[in-house]
Design a protein around this motif. Structure first.
Motif, PDB file in Angstrom:
ATOM      1  N   SER A   3      60.131   4.726 -40.570  1.00 23.81           N
ATOM      2  CA  SER A   3      59.588   3.374 -40.590  1.00 23.81           C
ATOM      3  C   SER A   3      58.582   3.196 -39.481  1.00 23.81           C
ATOM      4  CB  SER A   3      60.722   2.355 -40.433  1.00 23.81           C
ATOM      5  OG  SER A   3      61.605   2.492 -41.489  1.00 23.81           O
ATOM      6  N   THR A   4      58.893   3.735 -38.301  1.00 22.29           N
ATOM      7  CA  THR A   4      57.983   3.639 -37.163  1.00 22.29           C
ATOM      8  C   THR A   4      56.687   4.349 -37.478  1.00 22.29           C
ATOM      9  OG1 THR A   4      59.942   3.766 -35.800  1.00 22.29           O
ATOM     10  CG2 THR A   4      57.845   3.997 -34.683  1.00 22.29           C
ATOM     11  N   SER A   7      54.721   2.329 -39.937  1.00 18.25           N
ATOM     12  CA  SER A   7      54.178   1.125 -39.303  1.00 18.25           C
ATOM     13  C   SER A   7      52.965   1.459 -38.480  1.00 18.25           C
ATOM     14  CB  SER A   7      55.245   0.483 -38.419  1.00 18.25           C
ATOM     15  OG  SER A   7      56.379   0.229 -39.173  1.00 18.25           O
ATOM     16  N   GLU A 108      59.459  18.745 -13.522  1.00 19.36           N
ATOM     17  CA  GLU A 108      58.431  19.546 -14.219  1.00 19.36           C
ATOM     18  C   GLU A 108      57.228  19.687 -13.297  1.00 19.36           C
ATOM     19  OE1 GLU A 108      59.190  16.426 -15.453  1.00 19.36           O
ATOM     20  OE2 GLU A 108      60.233  16.682 -17.355  1.00 19.36           O
ATOM     21  N   LYS A 204      60.390  20.741 -28.703  1.00 19.34           N
ATOM     22  CA  LYS A 204      61.082  19.668 -27.990  1.00 19.34           C
ATOM     23  C   LYS A 204      60.393  19.424 -26.652  1.00 19.34           C
ATOM     24  CE  LYS A 204      64.387  22.679 -25.713  1.00 19.34           C
ATOM     25  NZ  LYS A 204      65.764  22.920 -25.335  1.00 19.34           N
ATOM     26  N   TYR A 206      58.889  16.430 -23.633  1.00 19.79           N
ATOM     27  CA  TYR A 206      57.746  15.524 -23.578  1.00 19.79           C
ATOM     28  C   TYR A 206      56.464  16.340 -23.435  1.00 19.79           C
ATOM     29  CZ  TYR A 206      60.548  11.340 -23.392  1.00 19.79           C
ATOM     30  OH  TYR A 206      61.398  10.329 -23.726  1.00 19.79           O
ATOM     31  N   TYR A 220      57.379  10.935 -27.643  1.00 17.41           N
ATOM     32  CA  TYR A 220      58.163  12.160 -27.841  1.00 17.41           C
ATOM     33  C   TYR A 220      57.717  12.856 -29.132  1.00 17.41           C
ATOM     34  CZ  TYR A 220      62.170  15.174 -26.982  1.00 17.41           C
ATOM     35  OH  TYR A 220      62.972  16.257 -26.695  1.00 17.41           O
TER      36      TYR A 220
ATOM     37  N   LYS B   3      57.432  -3.896 -42.896  1.00 16.20           N
ATOM     38  CA  LYS B   3      57.634  -2.578 -42.284  1.00 16.20           C
ATOM     39  C   LYS B   3      57.054  -2.535 -40.890  1.00 16.20           C
ATOM     40  CE  LYS B   3      58.157   0.356 -46.315  1.00 16.20           C
ATOM     41  NZ  LYS B   3      57.552   1.381 -47.156  1.00 16.20           N
ATOM     42  N   LEU B   4      55.932  -3.215 -40.717  1.00 15.64           N
ATOM     43  CA  LEU B   4      55.291  -3.254 -39.396  1.00 15.64           C
ATOM     44  C   LEU B   4      56.208  -3.938 -38.385  1.00 15.64           C
ATOM     45  CD1 LEU B   4      52.599  -2.493 -38.053  1.00 15.64           C
ATOM     46  CD2 LEU B   4      51.838  -4.814 -38.487  1.00 15.64           C
ATOM     47  N   ARG B   6      59.418  -4.309 -38.668  1.00 17.21           N
ATOM     48  CA  ARG B   6      60.607  -3.478 -38.472  1.00 17.21           C
ATOM     49  C   ARG B   6      60.313  -2.324 -37.509  1.00 17.21           C
ATOM     50  NH1 ARG B   6      62.985  -1.026 -43.771  1.00 17.21           N
ATOM     51  NH2 ARG B   6      62.925  -3.188 -44.413  1.00 17.21           N
ATOM     52  N   GLY B   7      59.103  -1.758 -37.632  1.00 19.70           N
ATOM     53  CA  GLY B   7      58.698  -0.666 -36.738  1.00 19.70           C
ATOM     54  C   GLY B   7      58.688  -1.100 -35.284  1.00 19.70           C
ATOM     55  N   PHE B   8      58.108  -2.278 -35.031  1.00 26.31           N
ATOM     56  CA  PHE B   8      58.086  -2.792 -33.656  1.00 26.31           C
ATOM     57  C   PHE B   8      59.505  -3.067 -33.152  1.00 26.31           C
ATOM     58  CE2 PHE B   8      53.539  -3.996 -34.428  1.00 26.31           C
ATOM     59  CZ  PHE B   8      53.026  -3.222 -33.400  1.00 26.31           C
ATOM     60  N   TYR B  10      62.216  -1.410 -34.023  1.00 28.29           N
ATOM     61  CA  TYR B  10      62.826  -0.123 -33.687  1.00 28.29           C
ATOM     62  C   TYR B  10      62.337   0.360 -32.321  1.00 28.29           C
ATOM     63  CZ  TYR B  10      64.693   0.436 -38.415  1.00 28.29           C
ATOM     64  OH  TYR B  10      65.386   0.290 -39.579  1.00 28.29           O
ATOM     65  N   ILE B  11      61.019   0.223 -32.095  1.00 25.82           N
ATOM     66  CA  ILE B  11      60.460   0.677 -30.822  1.00 25.82           C
ATOM     67  C   ILE B  11      61.068  -0.117 -29.665  1.00 25.82           C
ATOM     68  CG2 ILE B  11      58.334   0.741 -29.441  1.00 25.82           C
ATOM     69  CD1 ILE B  11      56.844   1.312 -32.104  1.00 25.82           C
ATOM     70  N   SER B 103      66.451  19.718 -22.208  1.00 23.92           N
ATOM     71  CA  SER B 103      65.691  18.467 -22.231  1.00 23.92           C
ATOM     72  C   SER B 103      66.099  17.665 -23.453  1.00 23.92           C
ATOM     73  CB  SER B 103      64.186  18.744 -22.268  1.00 23.92           C
ATOM     74  OG  SER B 103      63.816  19.292 -23.505  1.00 23.92           O
ATOM     75  N   LYS B 104      65.964  16.378 -23.350  1.00 22.14           N
ATOM     76  CA  LYS B 104      66.260  15.498 -24.465  1.00 22.14           C
ATOM     77  C   LYS B 104      65.344  14.276 -24.378  1.00 22.14           C
ATOM     78  CE  LYS B 104      70.666  14.622 -23.779  1.00 22.14           C
ATOM     79  NZ  LYS B 104      71.937  13.918 -24.003  1.00 22.14           N
ATOM     80  N   ARG B 105      65.248  13.587 -25.496  1.00 23.85           N
ATOM     81  CA  ARG B 105      64.312  12.475 -25.588  1.00 23.85           C
ATOM     82  C   ARG B 105      64.563  11.413 -24.518  1.00 23.85           C
ATOM     83  NH1 ARG B 105      61.872   9.611 -30.131  1.00 23.85           N
ATOM     84  NH2 ARG B 105      62.788  11.152 -31.510  1.00 23.85           N
ATOM     85  N   GLU B 106      65.836  11.103 -24.257  1.00 29.41           N
ATOM     86  CA  GLU B 106      66.144  10.003 -23.337  1.00 29.41           C
ATOM     87  C   GLU B 106      65.746  10.312 -21.902  1.00 29.41           C
ATOM     88  OE1 GLU B 106      68.157  11.372 -25.439  1.00 29.41           O
ATOM     89  OE2 GLU B 106      69.236   9.885 -26.644  1.00 29.41           O
ATOM     90  N   CYS B 107      65.706  11.604 -21.540  1.00 30.56           N
ATOM     91  CA  CYS B 107      65.580  11.964 -20.124  1.00 30.56           C
ATOM     92  C   CYS B 107      64.425  12.908 -19.815  1.00 30.56           C
ATOM     93  CB  CYS B 107      66.869  12.660 -19.653  1.00 30.56           C
ATOM     94  SG  CYS B 107      68.348  11.689 -19.935  1.00 30.56           S
ATOM     95  N   GLY B 108      63.937  13.621 -20.773  1.00 29.18           N
ATOM     96  CA  GLY B 108      63.091  14.762 -20.435  1.00 29.18           C
ATOM     97  C   GLY B 108      64.010  15.883 -19.973  1.00 29.18           C
TER      98      GLY B 108
END
Lengths: 242, 158
Positions: A3-4, A7, A108, A204, A206, A220, B3-4, B6-8, B10-11, B103-108
């Motif tokens: 959806s993002t 959008s 990093e 994966k 950043y 990401y 959808k627009l 809804r997208g905002f 989600y972000i 690494s992961k999205r939440e933290c790097g």
């Protein structure tokens, strides 16, 4: 995430649409192009602008409130256009890009990114009569190798250092608007502005700078980045003089 | 348009979620060492093998019922050996763990410690019972609850 993505795509089309509205009046820049339909042209071009702004900073550009330094950036982009119909073209773009991202206070410490990308698409002449305004859409595929030097400070037992190498693969779309200025019968100067949307399907981490897309801190898997540049094109089957 | 919007949304929601995520230490992690009353009376000082500096080893708090100390652990290997100094002897307590660099999205990039995949969690010359609890250094931070705890060691009898 879908959806993002959708959008953001809608938003970009919206933005590009608003740009079209501003360009209808620029037609006087190359009136002699009106006769171009007499021979189907195809042109090869090269990017002549993307490296210039970095040279003004000695190729060391501070970013993110000086916490990050973009250095040793280099881009080579080759483009090809082939006229299909009177007002439509097939386009292709091949690119190579490299950059170093230095963050002295972060884990990093140094990231070295190199990547190749290919873009294929179609563009249409817009505006009435004169045909130097182009609106295009390219699909893109990218490969990017991110090599990251990590340093976790260890004041008691010693620092932990390692090198993390990630291979990223992505796909995306690249809507753009271009203005063509005929320099003479063979040479064409193109000013192109685009809004790249890119989704990573493998890899994966950043990627503060992604080859083929641009600078995109804080994003990401899905990244979006605007850009503008100049290209010089050579016409292989140029238009015939009227 | 739906959808627009809804997208905002989600972000925006993702932004809130990221801001409430504890990414753990970006350097040498620390463990919490708790000494029960009987042990607290005997252990006077703590250090570690291969430590370049003793300054990170905090002194025990003799005023509380449970003495607690925050001790750094090594990122250079999957174990750290602590030296526990009593009046007439020095005991050792070797803590085993598995280092996770990822690494992961939440933290790097992050570092985390977990229980060893094989073998005992610790080895010691102490006479008192030792208990080791492993928990991640990363995780969502609840508004009402505490941050992720990491590794905790308890020495002594209840």
């Amino acid at each position: 995430m879908q959806s993002t993505f959708l959008s953001a795509f809608v938003l970009s089309v919206f933005l590009v649409g608003s740009v079209i509205g501003q360009t209808v009046t620029v037609d006087s820049l190359s009136e002699n192009r009106a006769g171009s339909v007499s021979g189907k042209e195809h042109t090869f071009g090269i990017d002549v602008f993307k490296n210039i702004p970095y040279l003004f900073f000695a190729n060391k550009v501070p970013l993110d409130e000086r916490r990050m330094l973009l250095t040793n950036r280099g881009i080579v982009e080759l483009t090809w256009r082939r006229q299909k119909r009177e007002r439509s073209y097939q386009t292709a773009l091949l690119g190579y890009s490299q950059v170093e991202v230095v963050s002295p206070k972060s884990v990093e410490r140094r990231q070295n990114a190199t990547g190749f990308y290919a873009k294929l698409g179609k563009e249409w002449s817009v505006g009435k009569g004169k045909a130097q305004s182009q609106l295009g859409l390219r699909a893109m595929m990218t490969y990017c190798r991110y090599s990251t030097e990590l340093l976790y400070p260890g004041p008691t037992f010693g620092d932990y250092k390692s090198l993390d190498v990630v291979h990223n693969i992505g796909i995306g779309i690249d809507p753009y608007y271009a203005l063509d200025f005929s320099l003479n019968q063979q040479w064409l100067l193109r000013w192109e502005t685009r809004l790249a949307h890119h989704y990573r399907i493998a890899g994966k981490g950043y990627t503060p700078y992604y080859p083929g897309v641009g600078f995109s801190p804080g994003l990401y898997n899905y990244i979006i980045s605007p850009g503008t540049t100049l290209q010089i094109h050579y016409r292989f089957h140029g238009r015939k003089a009227e | 348009m739906k959808k627009l919007v809804r997208g905002f949304f989600y972000i925006f929601t993702a932004g809130i979620a990221v801001s409430c995520y504890d990414c753990g230490p970006q350097a040498e992690p620390t463990i919490t060492l708790s000494l029960r009353q009987d042990t607290l009376q005997t252990i006077q000082r703590i250090s570690a093998l291969d430590a370049k500096s003793d300054s990170a080893f905090s002194t025990l708090d003799p005023g509380s019922y449970y003495g607690t100390a925050t001790l750094p652990v090594s990122l250079l290997q999957d174990s750290t050996t602590f030296l526990l100094y009593a009046e007439n002897r020095v005991d050792t307590l070797t803590l085993f763990y598995k280092r996770i660099f990822d690494s992961k999205r939440e933290c790097g990039y992050y570092v985390d410690l977990s229980a060893p995949e094989a073998g005992p969690p610790f080895k010691t010359t102490l006479n008192q019972p030792v208990q080791v609890e492993y928990s991640s250094y990363l995780g969502p931070r609840d508004f009402k609850g505490p941050s992720p705890l990491g590794i905790r060691i308890t020495i002594g009898r209840y």
